[in-house]
Design a protein around this motif. Structure first.
Motif, PDB file in Angstrom:
ATOM      1  N   PHE A   1      11.954  17.693 -76.668  1.00 47.45           N
ATOM      2  CA  PHE A   1      11.076  18.385 -75.875  1.00 47.45           C
ATOM      3  C   PHE A   1      12.049  18.879 -74.441  1.00 47.45           C
ATOM      4  CE2 PHE A   1       7.812  19.055 -72.498  1.00 47.45           C
ATOM      5  CZ  PHE A   1       7.568  20.346 -72.974  1.00 47.45           C
ATOM      6  N   VAL A   2      12.464  17.461 -73.959  1.00 49.25           N
ATOM      7  CA  VAL A   2      12.951  17.412 -72.829  1.00 49.25           C
ATOM      8  C   VAL A   2      14.371  18.124 -72.884  1.00 49.25           C
ATOM      9  CG1 VAL A   2      13.816  16.028 -70.849  1.00 49.25           C
ATOM     10  CG2 VAL A   2      11.807  15.523 -72.009  1.00 49.25           C
ATOM     11  N   LEU A   3      15.143  17.943 -73.750  1.00 52.80           N
ATOM     12  CA  LEU A   3      16.341  18.682 -74.114  1.00 52.80           C
ATOM     13  C   LEU A   3      16.196  20.086 -73.984  1.00 52.80           C
ATOM     14  CD1 LEU A   3      19.459  18.858 -74.824  1.00 52.80           C
ATOM     15  CD2 LEU A   3      18.943  18.578 -77.147  1.00 52.80           C
ATOM     16  N   ALA A   4      15.150  20.781 -74.909  1.00 50.16           N
ATOM     17  CA  ALA A   4      15.058  21.882 -75.188  1.00 50.16           C
ATOM     18  C   ALA A   4      14.356  22.721 -73.753  1.00 50.16           C
ATOM     19  CB  ALA A   4      13.901  22.250 -76.010  1.00 50.16           C
ATOM     20  N   LEU A   5      13.494  21.950 -72.903  1.00 51.49           N
ATOM     21  CA  LEU A   5      13.044  22.357 -71.810  1.00 51.49           C
ATOM     22  C   LEU A   5      14.266  22.620 -70.480  1.00 51.49           C
ATOM     23  CD1 LEU A   5      10.363  23.459 -70.874  1.00 51.49           C
ATOM     24  CD2 LEU A   5       9.881  21.144 -69.853  1.00 51.49           C
ATOM     25  N   GLY A   6      15.097  21.438 -70.539  1.00 47.02           N
ATOM     26  CA  GLY A   6      16.050  21.255 -69.770  1.00 47.02           C
ATOM     27  C   GLY A   6      16.995  22.345 -69.828  1.00 47.02           C
ATOM     28  N   THR A   7      17.299  22.721 -71.218  1.00 47.25           N
ATOM     29  CA  THR A   7      18.575  23.626 -71.412  1.00 47.25           C
ATOM     30  C   THR A   7      17.718  25.140 -71.076  1.00 47.25           C
ATOM     31  OG1 THR A   7      19.048  22.392 -73.576  1.00 47.25           O
ATOM     32  CG2 THR A   7      19.900  24.687 -73.304  1.00 47.25           C
ATOM     33  N   ILE A   8      16.475  25.359 -71.312  1.00 46.26           N
ATOM     34  CA  ILE A   8      15.920  26.740 -71.026  1.00 46.26           C
ATOM     35  C   ILE A   8      16.047  26.741 -69.152  1.00 46.26           C
ATOM     36  CG2 ILE A   8      13.868  27.841 -70.735  1.00 46.26           C
ATOM     37  CD1 ILE A   8      13.117  26.711 -73.210  1.00 46.26           C
ATOM     38  N   ALA A   9      15.914  25.557 -68.551  1.00 47.92           N
ATOM     39  CA  ALA A   9      15.803  25.525 -67.215  1.00 47.92           C
ATOM     40  C   ALA A   9      17.326  25.898 -66.654  1.00 47.92           C
ATOM     41  CB  ALA A   9      15.487  24.037 -66.648  1.00 47.92           C
ATOM     42  N   ASN A  10      18.326  25.501 -67.556  1.00 49.52           N
ATOM     43  CA  ASN A  10      19.755  25.674 -67.041  1.00 49.52           C
ATOM     44  C   ASN A  10      19.791  27.125 -67.219  1.00 49.52           C
ATOM     45  OD1 ASN A  10      20.057  22.947 -66.201  1.00 49.52           O
ATOM     46  ND2 ASN A  10      21.216  22.395 -67.897  1.00 49.52           N
ATOM     47  N   TRP A  11      19.565  27.553 -68.393  1.00 48.15           N
ATOM     48  CA  TRP A  11      19.572  28.991 -68.576  1.00 48.15           C
ATOM     49  C   TRP A  11      19.125  29.904 -67.514  1.00 48.15           C
ATOM     50  CZ3 TRP A  11      16.139  32.555 -70.672  1.00 48.15           C
ATOM     51  CH2 TRP A  11      16.683  34.028 -70.951  1.00 48.15           C
ATOM     52  N   VAL A  12      17.701  29.568 -67.257  1.00 49.75           N
ATOM     53  CA  VAL A  12      17.141  30.474 -66.438  1.00 49.75           C
ATOM     54  C   VAL A  12      17.949  30.351 -64.905  1.00 49.75           C
ATOM     55  CG1 VAL A  12      15.098  30.578 -64.723  1.00 49.75           C
ATOM     56  CG2 VAL A  12      14.848  30.028 -67.300  1.00 49.75           C
ATOM     57  N   ALA A  13      18.609  29.076 -64.621  1.00 44.87           N
ATOM     58  CA  ALA A  13      19.437  29.181 -63.248  1.00 44.87           C
ATOM     59  C   ALA A  13      20.674  29.544 -63.356  1.00 44.87           C
ATOM     60  CB  ALA A  13      19.104  27.916 -62.736  1.00 44.87           C
ATOM     61  N   ARG A  14      21.024  30.121 -64.726  1.00 44.88           N
ATOM     62  CA  ARG A  14      22.333  30.456 -64.654  1.00 44.88           C
ATOM     63  C   ARG A  14      23.117  31.371 -63.784  1.00 44.88           C
ATOM     64  NH1 ARG A  14      19.522  33.748 -67.119  1.00 44.88           N
ATOM     65  NH2 ARG A  14      20.201  35.682 -68.024  1.00 44.88           N
ATOM     66  N   ASP A  15      22.466  32.405 -63.367  1.00 49.21           N
ATOM     67  CA  ASP A  15      22.893  33.549 -62.507  1.00 49.21           C
ATOM     68  C   ASP A  15      23.203  32.681 -61.122  1.00 49.21           C
ATOM     69  OD1 ASP A  15      23.248  35.352 -64.257  1.00 49.21           O
ATOM     70  OD2 ASP A  15      21.622  36.229 -63.766  1.00 49.21           O
ATOM     71  N   LEU A  16      22.343  31.785 -60.880  1.00 45.83           N
ATOM     72  CA  LEU A  16      22.536  31.260 -59.505  1.00 45.83           C
ATOM     73  C   LEU A  16      23.660  30.240 -59.571  1.00 45.83           C
ATOM     74  CD1 LEU A  16      18.602  30.072 -59.624  1.00 45.83           C
ATOM     75  CD2 LEU A  16      19.687  32.024 -58.188  1.00 45.83           C
TER      76      LEU A  16
END
Lengths: 314, 320
Positions: free
Chosen positions: A292-307
């Motif tokens: 769960f944490v892996l999936a959530l953290g990967t999504i977080a990194n993807w959301v922040a990717r442009d930044l």
């Protein structure tokens, strides 16, 4: 970045001069962006959604009750469940735990507890941190300094240790656990919001808005929120990861939830004896947390990717 | 006042004030003990007289008593633990001292191995992007970042104790153990801690070195044809101390909750395990003492980092 590119392609062909260009609502934009996400991100979204679905439906899906003691302790996978008269009432697909409760049912209810607690704490932290971060950016001076100093204090002692102290005083309590977890994540979220808002407020268009005489509320709504949304979303998702890990650790140490409540990490502790016999079942809930944490953290990194994308070029 | 001295005093005062703030909160929180605490601690079957006696022995925090409490703490006197009977008990300090020694020994060994390991792996990862070192450090750091510490601890135990049978599953050490037996007993917690520290630390070291090597003055030196070993020694290293020490301190602070969990999983008689035991037994004076000691260790690491930073800041040393 991708949204802007799409507007560039769509507008010349589709919009007639007379009709105003239909702005996509945030939700439409989000959905279309998720649809175009890489396969790995969609897998992570599926994992998070799947866990959320299992947690929501736990009372329906679980073959047995959360706290019902049914048979021998530590029964093997696939053991038949029997009632008092010896009649078959189903199967313990993942065996039973140290008190003879159905492991699969406990796993589903435990997932529910874990996600409920993490969600509540994350939302609480975001609701406290976001307004404070914006406030500190608007009110430079002593308010900002006081808030920064307070947040500095909050970060000195790790949340796990604070939680052990507070729960030792109060006794096991879900509400206090949520409050402590939120307090542990507020400083990070506050600093993220504060920095993002400060950078928006130093931009030319907010100066223009101020000179036009717009109110602070108008500036927050039209300039700040749209521009910090992505940063804030990524920070909240990351806070969700941290909170999940800290909460499960406190729960593993036996301090978070009162006794009969099932919780993933507490299950690991309760059944750890099985590991010495080489039986993996106690690691299932631990791996579920990690997944769960892996999936959530990967999504977080993807959301922040442009930044972060702008930093890679240097 | 000399700018270096001024900077040192400024940092010291901030951290000491923070630690005082923590001590106020830790002291005051005990005032929030629920009304039913005596019954919770002694059990519902306890006689009312016993509960009343217990209540009268508990020190309730009051602002006027804080300075005396703090003075005691500074002398190493953390008061007496809660006890159910009337028999005199050891003071908190006597319970804590051997546990703190054990924790420092365990953490010390792990740090002495993990930090050099992380430095080497981080440097190797930075010098060969896409190579084995980068993939290894990224993999370990990724696992450590998403896994609860107890999962890593149990996986280590499963691998080295249950499957390979190399080490004892529990790190139950005693005072009179020979060093060899002691090492064999603490192997599992040490291995777990090394992973917890070295994984994320090697990633930050790699990042810091990459940032340094990408900085304009290193690029300029490369273009001037300065030899790589001279760049490393004369250009990169003097500027690497502060960020590298900061990365080490942060990784150690980040691994502190991990120490608490690892000690508990392997039943190692350290301060972290004591904290968990005392918290479940709700023996508040012991918990308070453990929290204060952990907070002091954290603040000491922060102070050390700041001092290294100040010592390596030429702007402070050569001010006009």
């Amino acid at each position: 970045m991708s949204i802007k590119a799409d507007f560039g392609i769509e507008t010349p062909g589709t919009s007639a001069v007379a009709t105003p260009v239909s702005r996509s609502t945030p939700w439409n934009g989000l959905l279309s962006e998720l649809g175009r996400a890489p396969l790995g991100i969609q897998c992570c979204l599926a994992v998070v959604a799947g866990f959320a679905g299992l947690a929501l439906l736990a009372p329906v899906l679980a073959p047995f009750g959360e706290a019902s003691v049914l048979g021998d302790s530590y029964a093997a996978w696939g053991t038949r469940a029997r009632d008092i008269n010896g009649g078959s009432i189903g199967t313990h697909w993942l065996g039973t735990d140290q008190m003879g409760r159905d492991m699969l049912s406990r796993l589903l209810f435990g997932l529910r507890t874990t996600l409920e607690m993490a969600l509540a704490a994350t939302l609480l932290a975001a609701l406290i941190a976001a307004p404070l971060g914006i406030l500190a950016a608007f009110r430079r001076g002593w308010i900002e300094q006081a808030l920064l100093g307070f947040m500095h204090m909050l970060t000195i002692v790790p949340t796990l240790i604070v939680a052990l102290l507070v729960l030792a005083i109060s006794g096991p309590s879900a509400a206090i656990m949520i409050a402590v977890l939120a307090a542990g994540s507020v400083p990070d979220l506050f600093r993220t919001m504060h920095m993002a808002t400060t950078s928006v407020l130093s931009a030319g268009y907010t100066d223009a808005a101020r000179l036009r005489g717009e109110t602070a509320f108008w500036i927050i709504q039209h300039d700040v929120l749209p521009n910090v949304a992505r940063t804030a979303a990524a920070a909240v998702l990351r806070a969700g990861c941290v909170i999940t890990l800290v909460f499960t650790t406190v729960s593993f140490l036996g301090m978070a939830m009162p006794s009969p409540v099932a919780e993933l990490a507490a299950m690991v502790r309760e059944n750890a004896t099985l590991l010495t016999y080489g039986v993996m079942t106690p690691l299932l809930p631990a791996c579920a947390i990690a997944l769960f944490v892996l999936a959530l953290g990967t999504i977080a990194n993807w959301v922040a990717r442009d930044l972060s994308g702008s930093h890679h070029g240097r | 006042m000399h700018p270096v001295l001024k900077a040192v005093l400024q940092r010291l005062s901030i951290w000491i004030a923070s630690l005082l703030g923590v001590s106020v909160v830790v002291y005051a929180l005990a005032g929030l003990l629920p009304e039913t605490f005596a019954a919770d601690f002694l059990g519902a079957a306890a006689k009312p007289e016993a509960m009343a006696r217990f209540d009268s022995r508990i020190e309730h925090p009051a602002a006027a008593n804080y300075p005396g409490w703090l003075a005691g703490v500074l002398r190493g006197d953390f008061g007496s633990p809660y006890a159910s009977g009337d028999v005199p008990v050891e003071p908190v300090a006597a319970i804590i001292a051997p546990r703190l020694r054990n924790s420092l020994a365990l953490a010390g060994i792990a740090v002495l191995i993990a930090v050099p390991l992380a430095l080497v792996l981080g440097a190797a990862a930075a010098s060969g992007p896409g190579g084995w070192a980068e993939r290894l450090t990224a993999g370990v750091a990724g696992i450590v970042n998403v896994s609860p510490v107890f999962l890593i601890a149990y996986a280590t135990a499963l691998l080295f104790s249950v499957w390979l049978g190399w080490f004892a599953p529990l790190a139950t050490v005693t005072q009179d153990m020979s060093p060899g037996a002691w090492i064999a007993r603490v192997a599992l917690p040490v291995l777990t801690l090394i992973g917890l520290i070295a994984g994320p630390l090697s990633r930050s070291i790699r990042f810091e070195i990459a940032m340094l090597m990408a900085s304009p003055y290193v690029q300029a030196a490369k273009l001037r044809g300065v030899r790589p070993d001279r760049i490393a020694k004369r250009y990169a290293l003097p500027n690497a101390w502060s960020p590298v020490v900061r990365a080490i301190a942060w990784s150690l602070i980040g691994a502190l909750p991990g120490l608490v969990v690892v000690e508990s999983v392997f039943a190692y008689p350290g301060l972290g395990h004591l904290l968990v035991e005392a918290a479940s037994a709700r023996n508040i004076p012991v918990v308070q003492a453990c929290v204060l000691i952990f907070a002091s260790l954290i603040v000491l690491l922060h102070i050390a980092t700041d001092l290294v930073e100040i010592a390596n800041d030429p702007r402070l040393r050569h001010q006009r």
